[in-house]
Design an enzyme around this catalytic site. Structure first.
Site, PDB file in Angstrom:
ATOM      1  CB  CYS A 111      -0.966  -0.008   1.177  1.00  0.00           C
ATOM      2  SG  CYS A 111      -2.077  -1.409   1.121  1.00  0.00           S
ATOM      3  CG  HIS A 253      -3.234   3.322   2.106  1.00  0.00           C
ATOM      4  ND1 HIS A 253      -3.698   2.966   0.859  1.00  0.00           N
ATOM      5  CD2 HIS A 253      -3.324   2.210   2.871  1.00  0.00           C
ATOM      6  CE1 HIS A 253      -4.046   1.691   0.880  1.00  0.00           C
ATOM      7  NE2 HIS A 253      -3.833   1.204   2.090  1.00  0.00           N
ATOM      8  CG  ASN A 283      -6.688  -0.833   1.171  1.00  0.00           C
ATOM      9  OD1 ASN A 283      -5.953  -0.465   0.261  1.00  0.00           O
ATOM     10  ND2 ASN A 283      -6.239  -1.279   2.334  1.00  0.00           N
TER      11      ASN A 283
HETATM   12  O1  UT7 Z   1      -3.754  -1.547   3.366  1.00  0.00           O
HETATM   13  C1  UT7 Z   1      -2.679  -1.681   4.252  1.00  0.00           C
HETATM   14  C2  UT7 Z   1      -3.042  -1.139   5.530  1.00  0.00           C
HETATM   15  N1  UT7 Z   1      -4.219  -1.792   6.000  1.00  0.00           N
HETATM   16  C3  UT7 Z   1      -4.877  -1.306   6.984  1.00  0.00           C
HETATM   17  O2  UT7 Z   1      -4.499  -0.259   7.459  1.00  0.00           O
HETATM   18  C4  UT7 Z   1      -6.038  -2.084   7.555  1.00  0.00           C
HETATM   19  C5  UT7 Z   1      -6.132  -1.834   9.011  1.00  0.00           C
HETATM   20  N2  UT7 Z   1      -7.141  -2.653   9.674  1.00  0.00           N
HETATM   21  C6  UT7 Z   1      -8.471  -2.441   9.507  1.00  0.00           C
HETATM   22  O3  UT7 Z   1      -8.889  -1.604   8.744  1.00  0.00           O
HETATM   23  C7  UT7 Z   1      -9.395  -3.253  10.363  1.00  0.00           C
HETATM   24  O4  UT7 Z   1      -8.629  -4.009  11.267  1.00  0.00           O
HETATM   25  C8  UT7 Z   1     -10.332  -4.215   9.572  1.00  0.00           C
HETATM   26  C9  UT7 Z   1     -11.348  -3.408   8.816  1.00  0.00           C
HETATM   27  C10 UT7 Z   1      -9.516  -5.052   8.590  1.00  0.00           C
HETATM   28  C11 UT7 Z   1     -11.040  -5.103  10.548  1.00  0.00           C
HETATM   29  O5  UT7 Z   1     -11.789  -4.314  11.480  1.00  0.00           O
HETATM   30  P1  UT7 Z   1     -11.632  -4.532  13.071  1.00  0.00           P
HETATM   31  O6  UT7 Z   1     -12.566  -3.593  13.676  1.00  0.00           O
HETATM   32  O7  UT7 Z   1     -10.178  -4.393  13.384  1.00  0.00           O
HETATM   33  O8  UT7 Z   1     -12.140  -5.976  13.254  1.00  0.00           O
HETATM   34  P2  UT7 Z   1     -11.357  -7.263  13.808  1.00  0.00           P
HETATM   35  O9  UT7 Z   1     -10.524  -7.871  12.749  1.00  0.00           O
HETATM   36  O10 UT7 Z   1     -10.715  -6.969  15.116  1.00  0.00           O
HETATM   37  O11 UT7 Z   1     -12.588  -8.192  14.107  1.00  0.00           O
HETATM   38  C12 UT7 Z   1     -13.594  -7.826  15.060  1.00  0.00           C
HETATM   39  C13 UT7 Z   1     -14.768  -8.775  14.851  1.00  0.00           C
HETATM   40  C14 UT7 Z   1     -14.353 -10.229  14.759  1.00  0.00           C
HETATM   41  O12 UT7 Z   1     -15.347 -11.015  15.358  1.00  0.00           O
HETATM   42  P3  UT7 Z   1     -15.160 -11.586  16.849  1.00  0.00           P
HETATM   43  O13 UT7 Z   1     -13.911 -12.416  16.808  1.00  0.00           O
HETATM   44  O14 UT7 Z   1     -15.033 -10.376  17.721  1.00  0.00           O
HETATM   45  O15 UT7 Z   1     -16.408 -12.365  17.062  1.00  0.00           O
HETATM   46  C15 UT7 Z   1     -14.329 -10.487  13.283  1.00  0.00           C
HETATM   47  O16 UT7 Z   1     -14.545 -11.843  12.959  1.00  0.00           O
HETATM   48  O17 UT7 Z   1     -15.397  -8.461  13.611  1.00  0.00           O
HETATM   49  C16 UT7 Z   1     -15.501  -9.639  12.827  1.00  0.00           C
HETATM   50  N3  UT7 Z   1     -15.417  -9.273  11.420  1.00  0.00           N
HETATM   51  C17 UT7 Z   1     -16.503  -9.009  10.695  1.00  0.00           C
HETATM   52  N4  UT7 Z   1     -17.823  -9.005  11.002  1.00  0.00           N
HETATM   53  C18 UT7 Z   1     -18.682  -8.681  10.024  1.00  0.00           C
HETATM   54  C19 UT7 Z   1     -14.328  -9.115  10.652  1.00  0.00           C
HETATM   55  N5  UT7 Z   1     -14.686  -8.759   9.408  1.00  0.00           N
HETATM   56  C20 UT7 Z   1     -16.035  -8.697   9.406  1.00  0.00           C
HETATM   57  C21 UT7 Z   1     -16.996  -8.382   8.426  1.00  0.00           C
HETATM   58  N6  UT7 Z   1     -18.296  -8.381   8.768  1.00  0.00           N
HETATM   59  N7  UT7 Z   1     -16.658  -8.057   7.152  1.00  0.00           N
END
Ligand code: UT7
Length: 332
Positions: A111, A253, A283
């Site tokens: 990225c 980004h 993204n």
């Molecule tokens: O491009 C390079 C740089 N990239 C970035 O900067 C990305 C940075 N990270 C993010 O943007 C976020 O971490 C994500 C958008 C990828 C994920 O969001 P989050 O709020 O950090 O969610 P998480 O991965 O901590 O997951 C929280 C919960 C989990 O469920 P449990 O374990 O708490 O039951 C995930 O399974 O959200 C769940 N989850 C979803 N639920 C519904 C993860 N993705 C989804 C989804 N829909 N699409």
């Protein structure tokens, strides 16, 4: 000193749009979750048979057209999704743009790739090795994402953006300021496609089926992204001789709206100074910054004379930032 000056800009998005509702119809997710956690409303994805070079050629052609030229003497392509592992995709892109014979190479910094490519172009223009460089960020990132991976499918999209840079004066509008770059390979597992390289081919570790697909430790990435994008932006702004409050538009980004808000807050900038494009395209990795610039330029969010800071974080881990004063429409 000779500077790299923006002379043209272009973008291109594949026509197929995947809305959050369409994702929710096949995955355990919802429009509400995706919008709240990321700010993303839709993303464009390649159709069968459409490659990264197809996207790059269209964006590159648009950038050349906007400058009223069909010539460049170097092509640099930032991508995570080359058409093939070997050779690089940039020579094919140059060939299709009618620029065969000019030096052309790929840059891989995920990225942050577009900022690394800008740094290379700026340096090569500064030494006189090139007079006009076409810098493209292009990604068919959806091809790396496992169809069942709801977290990544919600975030990533495909597209391409490009800037045409020419040799000019560092005091001119459109001149790139110093490009700040960094990396930390200790974080290489945070964002990865494990299989497909020498680790697999030489048996460094046994690979499993899921190693062919993209994986990201999103929460950890989030924290590093805020820290590094902020530090890089502050350093680039300082090296440009500006105060952070003088930044009119922050083009970060486009990974997550919450990251963009956090970086703006760290810089003490109101949210309305942010350029936001991820709501429409998600993204798009190395394509994200030039696509956001192209969108902001086309919609009047970027005006001549605006002081613009670009900042990114990505796989590697890598990060980078730079500055420029937006040139007049006639110049792009
Ligand atoms: O491009 C390079 C740089 N990239 C970035 O900067 C990305 C940075 N990270 C993010 O943007 C976020 O971490 C994500 C958008 C990828 C994920 O969001 P989050 O709020 O950090 O969610 P998480 O991965 O901590 O997951 C929280 C919960 C989990 O469920 P449990 O374990 O708490 O039951 C995930 O399974 O959200 C769940 N989850 C979803 N639920 C519904 C993860 N993705 C989804 C989804 N829909 N699409």
């Amino acid at each position: 000193m000779t500077a790299a000056v923006v002379e043209g800009i272009g973008g291109w998005l594949p026509p197929r749009v995947v809305t959050n509702d369409e994702l929710a119809a096949r995955l355990d997710t919802s429009d509400e979750w995706i919008r709240t956690r990321t700010g993303i409303g839709a993303r464009h994805v390649v159709s069968d048979g459409m490659t990264t070079s197809d996207l790059a050629v269209r964006a590159g052609a648009n950038a050349l057209k906007s400058a009223g030229t069909d010539s460049a003497d170097m092509v640099i392509l930032a991508t995570t999704t080359p058409d093939r592992p070997c050779p690089a995709t940039a020579p094919e892109v140059a060939h299709q743009l009618g620029l065969a014979g000019c030096p052309a190479f790929d840059v891989a910094a995920v990225c942050t790739g577009f900022l690394y490519a800008l740094a290379a172009a700026s340096g090569l223009i500064g030494t006189g090795a090139a007079g006009r460089v076409l810098v493209i960020g292009a990604e068919a990132f959806s091809t790396l994402v496992h169809p069942e991976d709801r977290s990544s499918a919600a975030v990533f999209g495909d597209g391409a953006g490009a800037l045409l840079l020419r040799a000019g004066d560092e005091e001119e509008p459109g001149a790139l300021g110093p490009v700040v770059l960094g990396s930390d390979g200790a974080l290489s597992d945070l964002i990865t496609v494990r299989a497909g390289g020498t680790e697999e081919r030489t048996g460094v570790r046994p690979m499993e089926a899921q190693d062919r697909w993209f994986s990201m430790r999103g929460r950890e990435v989030f924290g590093h992204a805020v820290t590094r994008m902020t530090q890089a932006a502050l350093s680039a702004v300082d090296q440009a001789g500006w105060r952070p409050a003088e930044v009119d538009r922050l083009v970060g980004h486009q990974a997550n709206l919450r990251i963009l808000h956090a970086v703006a807050e760290q810089l003490d900038l109101p949210h309305d100074r942010l350029v936001v494009h991820l709501d429409q395209v998600g993204n798009t990795a190395a394509a994200s910054i030039p696509l956001a610039l192209d969108h902001a330029h086309a919609t009047g969010r970027l005006r001549p004379g605006d002081r613009v800071a670009l900042t990114a974080f990505g796989g590697g881990a890598t990060w980078g930032a730079t500055t420029l004063t937006w040139p007049s429409p006639a110049a792009v």
